[in-house]
Design a protein around this motif. Structure first.
Motif, PDB file in Angstrom:
ATOM      1  N   GLU A 125       0.962  -1.218   0.055  1.00  0.00           N
ATOM      2  CA  GLU A 125       0.083   0.171   0.019  1.00  0.00           C
ATOM      3  C   GLU A 125       0.767   1.274   0.008  1.00  0.00           C
ATOM      4  N   THR A 126       0.653   2.038  -0.962  1.00  0.00           N
ATOM      5  CA  THR A 126       1.384   3.183  -0.854  1.00  0.00           C
ATOM      6  C   THR A 126       0.410   4.511  -0.054  1.00  0.00           C
ATOM      7  N   ALA A 127       0.942   5.109   0.762  1.00  0.00           N
ATOM      8  CA  ALA A 127      -0.054   5.984   1.684  1.00  0.00           C
ATOM      9  C   ALA A 127       0.782   7.363   2.017  1.00  0.00           C
ATOM     10  N   ILE A 128      -0.003   8.231   1.912  1.00  0.00           N
ATOM     11  CA  ILE A 128       0.448   9.568   2.284  1.00  0.00           C
ATOM     12  C   ILE A 128      -0.523  10.130   3.164  1.00  0.00           C
ATOM     13  N   ALA A 129      -0.230  10.931   4.319  1.00  0.00           N
ATOM     14  CA  ALA A 129      -1.195  11.578   5.181  1.00  0.00           C
ATOM     15  C   ALA A 129      -0.566  12.856   5.725  1.00  0.00           C
ATOM     16  N   VAL A 130      -1.541  13.726   5.862  1.00  0.00           N
ATOM     17  CA  VAL A 130      -1.458  14.872   6.448  1.00  0.00           C
ATOM     18  C   VAL A 130      -2.009  14.955   8.010  1.00  0.00           C
ATOM     19  N   VAL A 131      -1.162  15.167   8.872  1.00  0.00           N
ATOM     20  CA  VAL A 131      -1.827  15.020  10.266  1.00  0.00           C
ATOM     21  C   VAL A 131      -1.417  16.203  11.127  1.00  0.00           C
ATOM     22  N   GLU A 132      -2.104  16.847  11.832  1.00  0.00           N
ATOM     23  CA  GLU A 132      -1.976  18.018  12.815  1.00  0.00           C
ATOM     24  C   GLU A 132      -2.019  17.586  13.946  1.00  0.00           C
ATOM     25  N   ASP A 133      -1.026  18.161  14.742  1.00  0.00           N
ATOM     26  CA  ASP A 133      -1.001  17.861  16.047  1.00  0.00           C
ATOM     27  C   ASP A 133      -0.925  16.523  16.783  1.00  0.00           C
ATOM     28  N   GLY A 134      -0.304  15.659  15.691  1.00  0.00           N
ATOM     29  CA  GLY A 134      -0.286  14.262  15.931  1.00  0.00           C
ATOM     30  C   GLY A 134      -1.521  13.385  16.016  1.00  0.00           C
ATOM     31  N   LYS A 135      -2.481  14.213  15.759  1.00  0.00           N
ATOM     32  CA  LYS A 135      -4.054  13.485  16.183  1.00  0.00           C
ATOM     33  C   LYS A 135      -5.160  13.885  15.086  1.00  0.00           C
ATOM     34  N   HIS A 136      -4.948  15.157  14.484  1.00  0.00           N
ATOM     35  CA  HIS A 136      -6.049  15.424  13.475  1.00  0.00           C
ATOM     36  C   HIS A 136      -5.699  15.244  12.201  1.00  0.00           C
ATOM     37  N   VAL A 137      -6.538  14.292  11.525  1.00  0.00           N
ATOM     38  CA  VAL A 137      -5.920  13.703  10.308  1.00  0.00           C
ATOM     39  C   VAL A 137      -6.622  14.711   9.244  1.00  0.00           C
ATOM     40  N   LEU A 138      -5.785  15.350   8.524  1.00  0.00           N
ATOM     41  CA  LEU A 138      -6.255  16.546   7.704  1.00  0.00           C
ATOM     42  C   LEU A 138      -6.614  15.702   6.167  1.00  0.00           C
ATOM     43  N   SER A 139      -5.713  14.728   5.808  1.00  0.00           N
ATOM     44  CA  SER A 139      -5.899  13.883   4.660  1.00  0.00           C
ATOM     45  C   SER A 139      -5.029  12.657   5.013  1.00  0.00           C
ATOM     46  N   SER A 140      -5.660  11.406   4.598  1.00  0.00           N
ATOM     47  CA  SER A 140      -5.037   9.962   4.470  1.00  0.00           C
ATOM     48  C   SER A 140      -5.482   9.330   3.407  1.00  0.00           C
TER      49      SER A 140
ATOM     50  N   MET B 226       0.426  10.798  -5.407  1.00  0.00           N
ATOM     51  CA  MET B 226      -0.154  10.656  -4.168  1.00  0.00           C
ATOM     52  C   MET B 226       0.070  11.908  -3.200  1.00  0.00           C
ATOM     53  N   PHE B 227       1.143  12.220  -3.260  1.00  0.00           N
ATOM     54  CA  PHE B 227       1.705  13.574  -2.365  1.00  0.00           C
ATOM     55  C   PHE B 227       0.872  14.718  -2.857  1.00  0.00           C
ATOM     56  N   ASP B 228       0.953  15.053  -4.153  1.00  0.00           N
ATOM     57  CA  ASP B 228       0.243  16.180  -4.375  1.00  0.00           C
ATOM     58  C   ASP B 228      -1.484  15.838  -3.977  1.00  0.00           C
ATOM     59  N   ALA B 229      -1.916  14.909  -4.326  1.00  0.00           N
ATOM     60  CA  ALA B 229      -3.300  14.581  -3.755  1.00  0.00           C
ATOM     61  C   ALA B 229      -3.436  14.980  -2.287  1.00  0.00           C
ATOM     62  N   ALA B 230      -2.700  14.443  -1.651  1.00  0.00           N
ATOM     63  CA  ALA B 230      -2.613  14.458   0.018  1.00  0.00           C
ATOM     64  C   ALA B 230      -2.777  15.896   0.369  1.00  0.00           C
TER      65      ALA B 230
END
Ligand code: KG4
Ligand code: ZN
Length: 351
Positions: free
Chosen positions: A13-28, A59-63
Motif C-alpha cells: 500500500e502506498t500511503a500519504i497523510a497529513v496530520v495536525e498535532d499528532g491527532k487530527h487527520v487532515l488527509s489520509s 499521491m503526495f500532490d493529492a494528499a
C-alpha cells in the motif's frame, strides 16, 4: 511543530497523510496494490516496489490538496523506515529524503509496527472514546498483522517493551495461507471472516500449541499444517463445509490471541487498558471476543487505520520528534537507511 506529512510504503500500500498535532487527520490517502498482486496469490516484492514508484508522487500532490495545504506548510516529514520489503521501503525513504532536502524540512524515520499502535491511539485522541477518569497507560498493546503478532507493555506513547512475538508464522499470514488453501484470493483474512460468519465453529476440532500454557510466544505453523492435512483428508470444502471449516479455524486462530492477552494481563496486572492494532484488528468477531473476554477497556483503530496507512506514521513521528532532545539532528542527519527485518535475535536473547 504541528503539520506532519506521513509516508508509508513498506508492503503493498502506498500511503500519504497529513496530520495536525499528532491527532487530527487532515488527509489520509491509501493506494492499494491488491488487484496487481491478486493473480500471484501474494505480494511480489519487485512489482510492489515499482508500483510505489508510480504512485508516490501523484499521491503526495493529492494528499496536500485534500488537506488544503502547500508543501511550505509542512513542519515535519515522517517516513516508514522498516520493517518491510526492502525495495518498497527504499522508494518511500528516498522520496522522503529528497523532499526533506528540497523543502529544508526535518525528516524522522518511523518503525512501522510501533506505528500500528498509534493507529489505535489516533482513534482515542480524535473521538473522545475516553471517559475523563479513564487512563490508557500503562497498557498492554498487541499488533496483529500480516507480518507480526507482537505483544508489548507500554508505559507511554513512546515506550514499546516487546515481550512476546511469534516463533513461526504471524496470525494474518496464517489467515492468508489458509485462505489460499481454501480457494480464496489474497488477502484472505476478510474472506475467511465473511465465510465464518455463516459457519459452526464447533464442527472441526483444531490443535493448540503444545507448550501454550508455559510460553508467552505465539505459534501458527501447527494450525496451518493441520488445515493442510484436513483438506487433504476431506477434499475440497464447499458451501456449509467451507463456512464451518472457516469458523472453526477462525475461532482457534483468534482464540490463541485472547488466551495470550489473558496470560499477559497476569504478567502485567498494572495495565490499565488494552490496545489492539494491525490488519487482523479489523476482524469484528475478534473485536467482540476481546470486549467479551478481556477484563480491560480495549481500544481499536478506526477501520481505515487498521491496515497500512500513513496517518499512523505521521502520528508516531510527531510524538518522537517532540520527545527528541536535539531536533536539529533531524535536519542534518540523513545517515540512516531502510531496514527489512526486526532484530528478533535481541528479543530472543533477552527472554
Ligand atoms: O496491517 P496490515 O494491513 O499489513 C501488514 O502490516 O501486514 O495487515 C494485513 C493482514 C493480512 O494478513 C490480512 O489477511 C489480515 O491483516 N486481515 C484480516 C482481516 N482483515 C485483514 N484478518 C482477519 N480478519 C480480517 N477481517
Ligand atoms: Zn502493517
Amino acid at each position: 511543530m504541528s503539520i506532519v506529512l506521513g509516508i508509508e510504503s513498506s508492503c503493498d500500500e502506498t500511503a500519504i497523510a497529513v496530520v495536525e498535532d499528532g491527532k487530527h487527520v487532515l488527509s489520509s490517502l491509501v493506494s492499494s496494490q491488491i488487484s496487481v498482486h491478486e493473480v500471484y496469490g501474494g505480494v511480489v516484492p519487485e512489482i510492489a516496489a515499482r508500483e510505489h514508484l508510480k504512485a508516490i508522487s501523484p499521491m503526495f500532490d493529492a494528499a496536500l490538496a485534500e488537506a488544503k495545504i502547500t508543501s511550505e506548510d509542512i513542519d515535519l516529514i515522517a517516513v516508514t523506515q522498516g520493517p518491510g520489503l526492502i525495495g518498497c521501503l527504499l522508494v518511500g525513504v528516498s522520496f522522503a529524503k529528497g523532499l526533506a532536502c528540497s523543502l529544508r524540512k526535518p525528516l524522522i524515520p518511523v518503525d512501522h509496527v510501533h506505528a500500528h499502535l498509534h493507529g489505535a491511539l489516533l482513534g482515542i485522541a480524535d473521538s473522545n472514546q475516553l471517559a475523563p477518569s479513564q487512563q490508557v497507560f500503562p497498557c498492554l498493546a498487541m499488533v496483529v498483522s500480516g507480518g507480526h503478532t507482537n505483544l508489548y507493555y507500554m508505559e507511554d506513547e513512546l515506550n514499546f517493551n516487546l515481550f512476546a512475538t511469534t516463533i513461526d508464522d504471524a496470525c494474518g499470514e496464517c489467515f492468508d495461507k489458509v485462505a489460499k488453501l481454501l480457494g480464496f484470493s489474497y488477502p484472505g483474512g476478510p474472506k475467511i471472516e465473511k465465510a465464518a460468519s455463516k459457519g459452526n465453529s464447533d464442527r472441526f476440532s483444531m490443535p493448540r500449541m503444545v507448550q501454550e500454557k508455559s510460553r508467552m510466544e505465539f505459534s501458527y505453523s501447527g494450525l496451518k499444517t493441520h488445515m493442510v492435512n484436513l483438506k487433504n483428508k476431506h477434499g475440497e470444502f464447499v458451501e456449509q463445509d467451507l463456512y464451518d471449516v472457516c469458523a472453526s479455524f477462525q475461532q482457534e486462530a483468534l482464540g490463541q490471541l485472547i488466551r495470550k492477552i489473558k496470560f499477559a494481563y497476569q504478567k502485567y496486572p498494572k495495565a490499565k487498558s488494552l490496545i489492539v492494532a494491525g490488519g487482523v484488528a479489523a476482524n469484528s468477531y475478534f473485536r467482540d471476543l476481546v470486549n467479551k473476554e478481556i477484563d480491560l477497556p480495549a481500544f481499536f483503530p478506526g477501520l481505515a487505520y487498521c491496515s497500512d496507512n500513513a496517518a499512523m506514521i505521521a502520528s508516531l513521528g510527531w510524538h518522537e520528534y517532540r520527545a527528541a532532545q536535539n531536533c536539529e539532528r533531524f535536519m542534518e542527519d540523513q545517515d540512516w537507511d531502510a531496514y527489512s527485518r526486526y532484530k528478533f535475535e535481541l528479543y530472543f536473547q533477552r527472554n
